[in-house]
Design a protein around this motif. Structure first.
Motif, PDB file in Angstrom:
ATOM      1  N   ARG A 422       0.820  -1.204   0.000  1.00 47.55           N
ATOM      2  CA  ARG A 422       0.000   0.000   0.000  1.00 47.55           C
ATOM      3  C   ARG A 422       0.859   1.262   0.000  1.00 47.55           C
ATOM      4  NH1 ARG A 422      -4.767  -1.544   4.415  1.00 47.55           N
ATOM      5  NH2 ARG A 422      -5.599  -3.325   3.242  1.00 47.55           N
ATOM      6  N   ASP A 423       2.000   1.194   0.681  1.00 45.44           N
ATOM      7  CA  ASP A 423       2.901   2.348   0.742  1.00 45.44           C
ATOM      8  C   ASP A 423       4.257   1.942   0.149  1.00 45.44           C
ATOM      9  OD1 ASP A 423       4.010   4.763   1.240  1.00 45.44           O
ATOM     10  OD2 ASP A 423       4.295   4.462   3.402  1.00 45.44           O
ATOM     11  N   PRO A 424       4.352   1.825  -1.211  1.00 43.02           N
ATOM     12  CA  PRO A 424       5.574   1.307  -1.822  1.00 43.02           C
ATOM     13  C   PRO A 424       6.728   2.300  -1.701  1.00 43.02           C
ATOM     14  CG  PRO A 424       4.076   2.077  -3.509  1.00 43.02           C
ATOM     15  CD  PRO A 424       3.325   2.194  -2.204  1.00 43.02           C
ATOM     16  N   GLN A 425       7.902   1.748  -1.518  1.00 41.28           N
ATOM     17  CA  GLN A 425       9.161   2.521  -1.510  1.00 41.28           C
ATOM     18  C   GLN A 425      10.156   1.795  -2.429  1.00 41.28           C
ATOM     19  OE1 GLN A 425      10.368   2.880   2.586  1.00 41.28           O
ATOM     20  NE2 GLN A 425       8.630   4.193   3.146  1.00 41.28           N
ATOM     21  N   PRO A 426      10.051   1.974  -3.732  1.00 39.82           N
ATOM     22  CA  PRO A 426      10.831   1.170  -4.699  1.00 39.82           C
ATOM     23  C   PRO A 426      12.335   1.321  -4.542  1.00 39.82           C
ATOM     24  CG  PRO A 426       9.047   2.343  -5.779  1.00 39.82           C
ATOM     25  CD  PRO A 426       9.124   2.893  -4.385  1.00 39.82           C
ATOM     26  N   ALA A 427      12.835   2.538  -4.402  1.00 41.94           N
ATOM     27  CA  ALA A 427      14.286   2.727  -4.373  1.00 41.94           C
ATOM     28  C   ALA A 427      14.913   2.052  -3.156  1.00 41.94           C
ATOM     29  CB  ALA A 427      14.614   4.222  -4.390  1.00 41.94           C
ATOM     30  N   GLN A 428      14.338   2.304  -1.990  1.00 44.71           N
ATOM     31  CA  GLN A 428      14.894   1.708  -0.774  1.00 44.71           C
ATOM     32  C   GLN A 428      14.747   0.205  -0.788  1.00 44.71           C
ATOM     33  OE1 GLN A 428      13.111   3.295   2.764  1.00 44.71           O
ATOM     34  NE2 GLN A 428      14.320   2.022   4.170  1.00 44.71           N
ATOM     35  N   THR A 429      13.620  -0.281  -1.274  1.00 43.69           N
ATOM     36  CA  THR A 429      13.368  -1.719  -1.279  1.00 43.69           C
ATOM     37  C   THR A 429      14.312  -2.439  -2.238  1.00 43.69           C
ATOM     38  OG1 THR A 429      11.043  -1.282  -0.795  1.00 43.69           O
ATOM     39  CG2 THR A 429      11.606  -3.481  -1.606  1.00 43.69           C
ATOM     40  N   LEU A 430      14.566  -1.844  -3.443  1.00 40.42           N
ATOM     41  CA  LEU A 430      15.479  -2.473  -4.407  1.00 40.42           C
ATOM     42  C   LEU A 430      16.891  -2.522  -3.855  1.00 40.42           C
ATOM     43  CD1 LEU A 430      14.233  -0.944  -7.777  1.00 40.42           C
ATOM     44  CD2 LEU A 430      13.968  -3.307  -6.994  1.00 40.42           C
ATOM     45  N   ALA A 431      17.316  -1.472  -3.117  1.00 37.90           N
ATOM     46  CA  ALA A 431      18.647  -1.490  -2.517  1.00 37.90           C
ATOM     47  C   ALA A 431      18.756  -2.597  -1.479  1.00 37.90           C
ATOM     48  CB  ALA A 431      18.948  -0.129  -1.884  1.00 37.90           C
ATOM     49  N   GLN A 432      17.688  -2.772  -0.647  1.00 38.57           N
ATOM     50  CA  GLN A 432      17.702  -3.849   0.348  1.00 38.57           C
ATOM     51  C   GLN A 432      17.684  -5.215  -0.340  1.00 38.57           C
ATOM     52  OE1 GLN A 432      14.393  -3.152   2.967  1.00 38.57           O
ATOM     53  NE2 GLN A 432      15.232  -1.203   3.798  1.00 38.57           N
ATOM     54  N   LEU A 433      16.951  -5.296  -1.480  1.00 40.86           N
ATOM     55  CA  LEU A 433      16.876  -6.573  -2.189  1.00 40.86           C
ATOM     56  C   LEU A 433      18.234  -6.963  -2.758  1.00 40.86           C
ATOM     57  CD1 LEU A 433      15.216  -8.945  -3.233  1.00 40.86           C
ATOM     58  CD2 LEU A 433      14.574  -7.543  -5.217  1.00 40.86           C
ATOM     59  N   ARG A 434      18.967  -6.009  -3.319  1.00 40.07           N
ATOM     60  CA  ARG A 434      20.289  -6.324  -3.864  1.00 40.07           C
ATOM     61  C   ARG A 434      21.242  -6.724  -2.744  1.00 40.07           C
ATOM     62  NH1 ARG A 434      19.210  -1.698  -7.032  1.00 40.07           N
ATOM     63  NH2 ARG A 434      20.542  -0.420  -5.667  1.00 40.07           N
ATOM     64  N   ALA A 435      21.096  -6.095  -1.550  1.00 39.60           N
ATOM     65  CA  ALA A 435      21.961  -6.446  -0.425  1.00 39.60           C
ATOM     66  C   ALA A 435      21.631  -7.813   0.154  1.00 39.60           C
ATOM     67  CB  ALA A 435      21.840  -5.368   0.666  1.00 39.60           C
ATOM     68  N   SER A 436      20.404  -8.300  -0.085  1.00 35.01           N
ATOM     69  CA  SER A 436      19.971  -9.581   0.490  1.00 35.01           C
ATOM     70  C   SER A 436      20.114 -10.737  -0.484  1.00 35.01           C
ATOM     71  CB  SER A 436      18.504  -9.464   0.935  1.00 35.01           C
ATOM     72  OG  SER A 436      18.330  -8.405   1.846  1.00 35.01           O
ATOM     73  N   LEU A 437      20.705 -10.492  -1.690  1.00 37.70           N
ATOM     74  CA  LEU A 437      20.789 -11.554  -2.685  1.00 37.70           C
ATOM     75  C   LEU A 437      21.669 -12.699  -2.202  1.00 37.70           C
ATOM     76  CD1 LEU A 437      21.075  -9.555  -6.046  1.00 37.70           C
ATOM     77  CD2 LEU A 437      19.092 -10.804  -5.145  1.00 37.70           C
ATOM     78  N   THR A 438      22.755 -12.387  -1.487  1.00 42.94           N
ATOM     79  CA  THR A 438      23.649 -13.458  -1.015  1.00 42.94           C
ATOM     80  C   THR A 438      22.933 -14.345  -0.002  1.00 42.94           C
ATOM     81  OG1 THR A 438      25.535 -11.989  -1.345  1.00 42.94           O
ATOM     82  CG2 THR A 438      25.884 -13.930   0.038  1.00 42.94           C
ATOM     83  N   THR A 439      22.215 -13.733   0.938  1.00 40.97           N
ATOM     84  CA  THR A 439      21.465 -14.508   1.929  1.00 40.97           C
ATOM     85  C   THR A 439      20.378 -15.335   1.265  1.00 40.97           C
ATOM     86  OG1 THR A 439      21.874 -12.764   3.549  1.00 40.97           O
ATOM     87  CG2 THR A 439      20.116 -14.325   4.051  1.00 40.97           C
ATOM     88  N   HIS A 441      20.377 -16.520  -1.813  1.00 38.16           N
ATOM     89  CA  HIS A 441      20.990 -17.631  -2.526  1.00 38.16           C
ATOM     90  C   HIS A 441      21.408 -18.743  -1.556  1.00 38.16           C
ATOM     91  CE1 HIS A 441      24.060 -19.782  -4.917  1.00 38.16           C
ATOM     92  NE2 HIS A 441      23.296 -19.412  -5.971  1.00 38.16           N
ATOM     93  N   HIS A 442      21.925 -18.354  -0.345  1.00 34.76           N
ATOM     94  CA  HIS A 442      22.326 -19.346   0.648  1.00 34.76           C
ATOM     95  C   HIS A 442      21.111 -20.122   1.155  1.00 34.76           C
ATOM     96  CE1 HIS A 442      24.720 -21.210   3.777  1.00 34.76           C
ATOM     97  NE2 HIS A 442      23.861 -20.737   4.723  1.00 34.76           N
ATOM     98  N   GLN A 443      19.982 -19.454   1.403  1.00 32.75           N
ATOM     99  CA  GLN A 443      18.773 -20.134   1.845  1.00 32.75           C
ATOM    100  C   GLN A 443      18.275 -21.115   0.781  1.00 32.75           C
ATOM    101  OE1 GLN A 443      16.031 -17.039   2.829  1.00 32.75           O
ATOM    102  NE2 GLN A 443      17.152 -16.400   4.703  1.00 32.75           N
ATOM    103  N   ALA A 444      18.400 -20.702  -0.482  1.00 34.45           N
ATOM    104  CA  ALA A 444      17.945 -21.590  -1.553  1.00 34.45           C
ATOM    105  C   ALA A 444      18.789 -22.847  -1.613  1.00 34.45           C
ATOM    106  CB  ALA A 444      17.988 -20.858  -2.885  1.00 34.45           C
TER     107      ALA A 444
END
Length: 467
Positions: A422-439, A441-444
């Protein structure tokens, strides 16, 4: 009489003028009518004559008509005539006769004016020059000539009448021999020395000029310019031309032959005499034209060295004991063996190459369909503007995590709410998503090592791979 005179005296001058002019007017009207009829008839004849198609006539003649000889010249004259005029040159066919040399017309023609059946014709005369090489009968077929006369809509074709002639062997010549037949012949020679006096290494050039009246240049014989011991012979290209009067009429032929002799040794030399046997048409007898022999002496030249020393070449090759290098023979044998093996193994090598290319293509295709390939596309898509998540979904699918976000863990679910909540924050969320890619991939990887459940899901979802 008195009454007539009285009536005439009572006529006014105008009435008298009219009475005298009426017959003249009638005669004038008749004259005008006759003139108009004549002009109309002339116009009709003119229109009818202009509407008729122009005529094209072809006539062929042989000169001479009889008495042709082997090696002589027979002229086939083709007359192209029309009753109007020509808008372009006539097209003549190619003529070939077995056992004869035929020279086609060279484009120059003689203008003609003739009267045929009381009608005037004009045109051009073309000439084929024929030189028989064998004694026999020659049949000339009908020639088809096309031309475009004036007032003609298209080109018109006409045929000449077939002709024939017989060629006989001149007396004094052997059967099968091609004599030179001419009305006149001239043979001359000239000498050119490279130095005076002549020494070894110098050269002498002998030039022969043969002119024959009433003969084709191509039919002139080739003189015998023989080898001479001690001299190196170099023949030059002959010059063959025709003799004419400057108005297109062929008078005869000319041939110029030249040979250069290089002097290799000192001594006395003689170039032999050269004779040409020919048949005189005017005198009806065989004649012989001849140039005298050439004699000259050559002195030694100590400074002269042959261009190609045969002695030195023989010494280098080992004249008394010729041998070849064994090493080079071995290399040649090895090269031949390699070429043979390569030719024999070529089909197997081609099959191995095709199999290697097929395996390479299969490996590339398997890599492009793997989860790792999709994983490498995630980060570039997230950095794009606008960002895309198709590679992320493709990785989830190939990692067997499915397309449902609950299978990817709560961290990914929270990030996606920041994009589509409902309250999207694309820029901040995409930055957090790129930072969480390693975690992520490890969970997968941990989930991939867990044993799969034997139970099927209660509500299976049909999954498809994103492109």
């Amino acid at each position: 009489m008195n009454r007539v005179a009285a009536i005439a005296s009572r006529l006014t001058p105008t009435e008298e003028f009219r009475r005298t002019q009426i017959p003249c007017a009638r005669d004038g009207a008749r004259l005008i009518t006759a003139t108009l009829l004549t002009l109309l008839t002339s116009c009709l004849f003119t229109i009818q004559a202009s509407a008729a198609e122009p005529q094209l006539k072809i006539q062929a003649h042989l000169q001479p008509a009889e008495g042709a000889m082997v090696g002589g010249l027979v002229e086939l004259q083709v007359d192209v005539l029309t009753d109007t005029w020509f808008t372009s040159a006539a097209t003549l066919p190619e003529l070939k006769l077995d056992g004869a040399l035929v020279t086609p017309p060279d484009g120059q023609a003689q203008h003609l004016n003739q009267t045929i059946d009381g009608q005037s014709f004009s045109g051009l005369r073309y000439s084929y020059l024929i030189t028989p090489n064998v004694a026999r009968r020659f049949d000339i077929p009908a020639l088809t000539v096309s031309a475009t006369p004036g007032q003609a809509s298209t080109a018109i074709s006409a045929h000449s009448q077939p002709l024939h002639f017989s060629a006989a062997q001149p007396p004094g010549f052997m059967p099968g021999e091609t004599p030179l037949v001419a009305s006149g012949l001239r043979l001359s020679q000239s000498l050119i020395n490279s130095a005076t006096p002549l020494k070894t290494g110098d050269s002498i050039t002998r030039q022969l000029t043969l002119q024959a009246d009433g003969a084709l240049a191509m039919a002139l014989p080739v003189p015998s310019l023989a080898d001479v011991a001690g001299l190196s012979r170099y023949l030059q290209t002959p010059q063959v031309t025709r003799l004419d009067d400057g108005r297109g009429n062929v008078l005869g032929g000319q041939r110029i032959d030249a040979v250069t002799y290089r002097i290799d040794k000192a001594g006395a030399y003689t170039l032999p005499a050269i004779a040409v046997k020919w048949w005189d048409v005017k005198a009806q007898q065989s004649r012989t034209a001849q140039v005298p022999a050439v004699t000259f002496e050559v002195t030694a030249n100590s400074a002269y060295k042959p261009v190609f020393s045969i002695t030195e070449d023989l010494q280098q090759l080992g004249r008394n004991n010729p041998h070849f290098s064994t090493r080079w023979l071995l290399w040649l044998a090895l090269l031949a063996v390699c070429i043979g093996i390569g030719y024999w193994l070529r089909p197997a090598l081609m099959r191995a190459r095709r199999q290697w290319q097929a395996r390479k293509h299969a490996r590339q295709l398997a890599w492009e369909q793997s989860a790792e390939f999709a994983w490498q596309q995630i980060n570039p898509q997230l950095q794009a503007r606008p960002a895309q998540l198709s590679a992320l979904y493709l990785w989830l699918r190939r990692s067997r995590l499915g397309l449902q976000l609950v299978n990817a863990g709560p961290r990914l679910q929270g990030l996606l709410r920041g994009l589509y909540g409902r309250d999207p924050q694309p820029a901040q969320t995409l930055a957090q998503l790129r930072a969480s890619l390693t975690t992520l991939h490890h969970q997968a990887e941990q989930k991939a090592h867990k044993p799969a459940s034997a139970l099927r899901p209660l509500n299976p979802v049909q999954e498809r791979e994103f492109p």
